[in-house]
Design a protein around this motif. Structure first.
Motif, PDB file in Angstrom:
ATOM      1  N   GLU A 128      91.036  -8.674   8.970  1.00 33.41           N
ATOM      2  CA  GLU A 128      91.907  -9.592  10.006  1.00 33.41           C
ATOM      3  C   GLU A 128      91.803 -10.723   9.246  1.00 33.41           C
ATOM      4  O   GLU A 128      93.152 -11.556   8.993  1.00 33.41           O
ATOM      5  N   VAL A 129      90.859 -11.217   8.785  1.00 29.62           N
ATOM      6  CA  VAL A 129      90.839 -12.850   8.264  1.00 29.62           C
ATOM      7  C   VAL A 129      91.425 -12.935   6.803  1.00 29.62           C
ATOM      8  O   VAL A 129      92.225 -13.837   6.694  1.00 29.62           O
ATOM      9  N   MET A 130      91.309 -11.837   6.082  1.00 31.05           N
ATOM     10  CA  MET A 130      91.964 -11.872   4.816  1.00 31.05           C
ATOM     11  C   MET A 130      93.677 -11.864   5.067  1.00 31.05           C
ATOM     12  O   MET A 130      94.262 -12.138   4.314  1.00 31.05           O
ATOM     13  N   GLU A 131      93.938 -11.226   5.811  1.00 30.95           N
ATOM     14  CA  GLU A 131      95.489 -10.917   6.197  1.00 30.95           C
ATOM     15  C   GLU A 131      95.973 -12.059   7.020  1.00 30.95           C
ATOM     16  O   GLU A 131      97.222 -12.386   6.641  1.00 30.95           O
ATOM     17  N   GLU A 132      95.484 -12.402   8.107  1.00 28.79           N
ATOM     18  CA  GLU A 132      95.936 -13.226   8.954  1.00 28.79           C
ATOM     19  C   GLU A 132      95.460 -14.619   9.156  1.00 28.79           C
ATOM     20  O   GLU A 132      95.930 -15.551   9.981  1.00 28.79           O
ATOM     21  N   ASP A 171      93.982  -3.729  -1.291  1.00 28.79           N
ATOM     22  CA  ASP A 171      95.225  -4.018  -1.341  1.00 28.79           C
ATOM     23  C   ASP A 171      95.421  -5.481  -0.715  1.00 28.79           C
ATOM     24  O   ASP A 171      96.550  -6.009  -1.119  1.00 28.79           O
ATOM     25  N   ARG A 172      94.471  -5.919   0.040  1.00 33.66           N
ATOM     26  CA  ARG A 172      94.487  -7.405   0.318  1.00 33.66           C
ATOM     27  C   ARG A 172      94.146  -8.403  -0.515  1.00 33.66           C
ATOM     28  O   ARG A 172      94.276  -9.530  -0.365  1.00 33.66           O
ATOM     29  N   PHE A 173      93.511  -7.922  -1.738  1.00 34.31           N
ATOM     30  CA  PHE A 173      93.117  -8.922  -2.779  1.00 34.31           C
ATOM     31  C   PHE A 173      94.278  -9.226  -3.777  1.00 34.31           C
ATOM     32  O   PHE A 173      94.818  -8.031  -4.158  1.00 34.31           O
ATOM     33  N   LEU A 174      95.048 -10.349  -3.765  1.00 32.60           N
ATOM     34  CA  LEU A 174      95.960 -10.569  -4.457  1.00 32.60           C
ATOM     35  C   LEU A 174      95.759 -10.383  -5.947  1.00 32.60           C
ATOM     36  O   LEU A 174      96.851  -9.771  -6.863  1.00 32.60           O
ATOM     37  N   VAL A 249     104.232  -1.868  -0.912  1.00 32.32           N
ATOM     38  CA  VAL A 249     105.144  -3.165  -0.749  1.00 32.32           C
ATOM     39  C   VAL A 249     104.342  -4.359  -0.743  1.00 32.32           C
ATOM     40  O   VAL A 249     104.783  -5.434  -1.344  1.00 32.32           O
ATOM     41  N   ARG A 250     103.122  -4.291  -0.292  1.00 31.66           N
ATOM     42  CA  ARG A 250     102.368  -5.660  -0.088  1.00 31.66           C
ATOM     43  C   ARG A 250     101.918  -5.792  -1.624  1.00 31.66           C
ATOM     44  O   ARG A 250     102.145  -7.183  -2.021  1.00 31.66           O
ATOM     45  N   GLY A 251     101.983  -4.932  -2.467  1.00 33.03           N
ATOM     46  CA  GLY A 251     101.603  -5.393  -3.794  1.00 33.03           C
ATOM     47  C   GLY A 251     102.684  -5.803  -4.489  1.00 33.03           C
ATOM     48  O   GLY A 251     102.504  -6.794  -5.503  1.00 33.03           O
ATOM     49  N   ALA A 252     103.758  -5.350  -4.221  1.00 29.61           N
ATOM     50  CA  ALA A 252     105.171  -6.038  -4.892  1.00 29.61           C
ATOM     51  C   ALA A 252     105.318  -7.435  -4.438  1.00 29.61           C
ATOM     52  O   ALA A 252     105.787  -8.321  -5.109  1.00 29.61           O
ATOM     53  N   ILE A 253     105.082  -7.654  -3.172  1.00 30.16           N
ATOM     54  CA  ILE A 253     105.220  -8.930  -2.636  1.00 30.16           C
ATOM     55  C   ILE A 253     104.082  -9.978  -3.227  1.00 30.16           C
ATOM     56  O   ILE A 253     104.543 -11.047  -3.555  1.00 30.16           O
ATOM     57  N   PRO A 282      96.495  -7.892 -13.585  1.00 32.26           N
ATOM     58  CA  PRO A 282      95.564  -8.293 -12.656  1.00 32.26           C
ATOM     59  C   PRO A 282      96.057  -8.241 -11.131  1.00 32.26           C
ATOM     60  O   PRO A 282      95.378  -8.077  -9.984  1.00 32.26           O
ATOM     61  N   VAL A 283      97.430  -8.136 -10.868  1.00 30.26           N
ATOM     62  CA  VAL A 283      97.820  -7.969  -9.532  1.00 30.26           C
ATOM     63  C   VAL A 283      97.954  -6.440  -9.186  1.00 30.26           C
ATOM     64  O   VAL A 283      97.753  -6.217  -7.941  1.00 30.26           O
ATOM     65  N   LEU A 284      98.158  -5.776 -10.080  1.00 25.18           N
ATOM     66  CA  LEU A 284      98.652  -4.411  -9.509  1.00 25.18           C
ATOM     67  C   LEU A 284      97.505  -3.346  -9.858  1.00 25.18           C
ATOM     68  O   LEU A 284      97.721  -2.504  -8.886  1.00 25.18           O
ATOM     69  N   ALA A 285      96.860  -3.555 -10.891  1.00 26.08           N
ATOM     70  CA  ALA A 285      95.835  -2.370 -11.320  1.00 26.08           C
ATOM     71  C   ALA A 285      94.803  -1.935 -10.410  1.00 26.08           C
ATOM     72  O   ALA A 285      94.864  -0.683  -9.952  1.00 26.08           O
TER      73      ALA A 285
END
Length: 321
Positions: A128-132, A171-174, A249-253, A282-285
């Motif tokens: 929750e804290v990582m997303e919001e 997926d929450r890690f940029l 889609v989160r990864g694309a954003i 680093p963003v997608l792998a």
């Protein structure tokens, strides 16, 4: 909204000052420091998969000091409970009231050390804290403040007694990267100053300044052709033969936001295809789930992203500006 040349120059200079400041403590790792601040300004989080003793704690602490914010550290262990992360409500008998005792998440930078050693239940306390940017305890929601960055670490070699992070949390890690060992010259410098090396750095900006930097990054121009390029890269990961689950889609954003920050940090008010290429791995792998047979054959997520970049035709620099 399009940012001005003055805003671009100020952002680039401030970003460079932040990186220079942290590099006083974390020697020879400028690129990783740049990625870390890109994650912070893009309002994301950073996952470091690295060996012990490579400077992960020093990086998080120095980043907190550079933005004049607070930094905390949690050593994740199998017996750690969710309340040890978010905080707990305690009954005060003298006053006859419940008091909330804040957990370590109430900081600008949280170092989640060896996050995969905690149970899935405790790992999920960060979802929750990582997303919001907030935590809910006993039905009450409390914001943790801004900026907020989770720097989580994993040990890539010792897997006994660990719990793999679920895909939803990965997926929450940029960004995911590693510090690695310093080169020979940096190692010599570290040894020379081991007794007198600086453990603290002076503030460069305030937390409010970081929020302002994030506002500037959001205004970076992104040509529709570059957006199309990002979408084609993401779609290609889903079609790759070695991949069981491609980029969300989160990864694309995330790639879009990080590319904007990366572009303005390098003095441009617009994103180029090269910015996307520089950050794709680093963003997608870490968001890919490979087919078991492909993993058995030695295929890596980084290699898949590399091949996708080779196979996906970028727009020309002239058309993309």
């Amino acid at each position: 909204m399009t940012i001005t040349a003055e805003q671009t120059d100020r952002f680039r200079d401030t970003f460079a000052q932040l990186v220079d400041n942290v590099e006083q403590v974390v020697l020879g790792k400028r690129h990783v420091i740049e990625l870390a601040f890109t994650a912070m300004i893009s309002e994301g989080h950073l996952l470091l998969e690295d060996f012990p003793g490579t400077g992960k704690t020093s990086l998080a602490r120095a980043m907190g000091q550079s933005v004049n914010g607070t930094s905390t550290r949690i050593q994740f262990t199998p017996d750690l409970l969710p309340g040890d992360v978010t905080g707990i409500t305690v009954y005060d008998q003298r006053r006859g009231e419940f008091d909330f005792h804040q957990g370590p998440v109430f900081a600008n930078i949280l170092l989640a050390d060896e996050i995969n050693r905690a149970s899935p239940k405790t790992q999920s306390a960060l979802l929750e804290v990582m997303e919001e940017g907030q935590v809910t305890v006993d039905g009450i929601t409390r914001p943790v403040g801004v900026p907020f960055l989770v720097v989580a670490t994993q040990n890539p070699v010792e897997q006994a007694g660990t719990y793999r992070l679920p895909e939803a949390q990965l997926d929450r890690f940029l960004l995911k990267t590693s510090l690695g060992y310093p080169d020979h010259a940096s190692t010599v410098r570290i040894l020379e100053g081991s007794g007198t090396a600086r453990r603290e750095v002076d503030p460069v900006v305030t937390p409010q300044d970081v929020v302002a930097l994030a506002d500037v990054a959001r205004g970076v121009y992104l040509n529709p052709l570059v957006l199309d390029y990002i979408a084609r890269i993401v779609e290609a990961t889903r079609l790759a033969a070695e991949v069981r689950l491609g980029v969300s889609v989160r990864g694309a954003i995330a790639l879009t936001k990080a590319a904007k920050t990366w572009a303005v940090a390098h003095g441009r008010g617009y994103v180029t295809p090269d910015d996307v290429k520089a950050l794709a791995e680093p963003v997608l792998a870490h968001r890919l789930i490979l087919d078991p047979e492909a993993e058995f054959d030695g295929v890596t997520a980084n290699a898949v992203i590399g091949q996708v970049l080779l196979d996906t035709m970028p727009p020309s620099q002239r058309d993309a500006v």
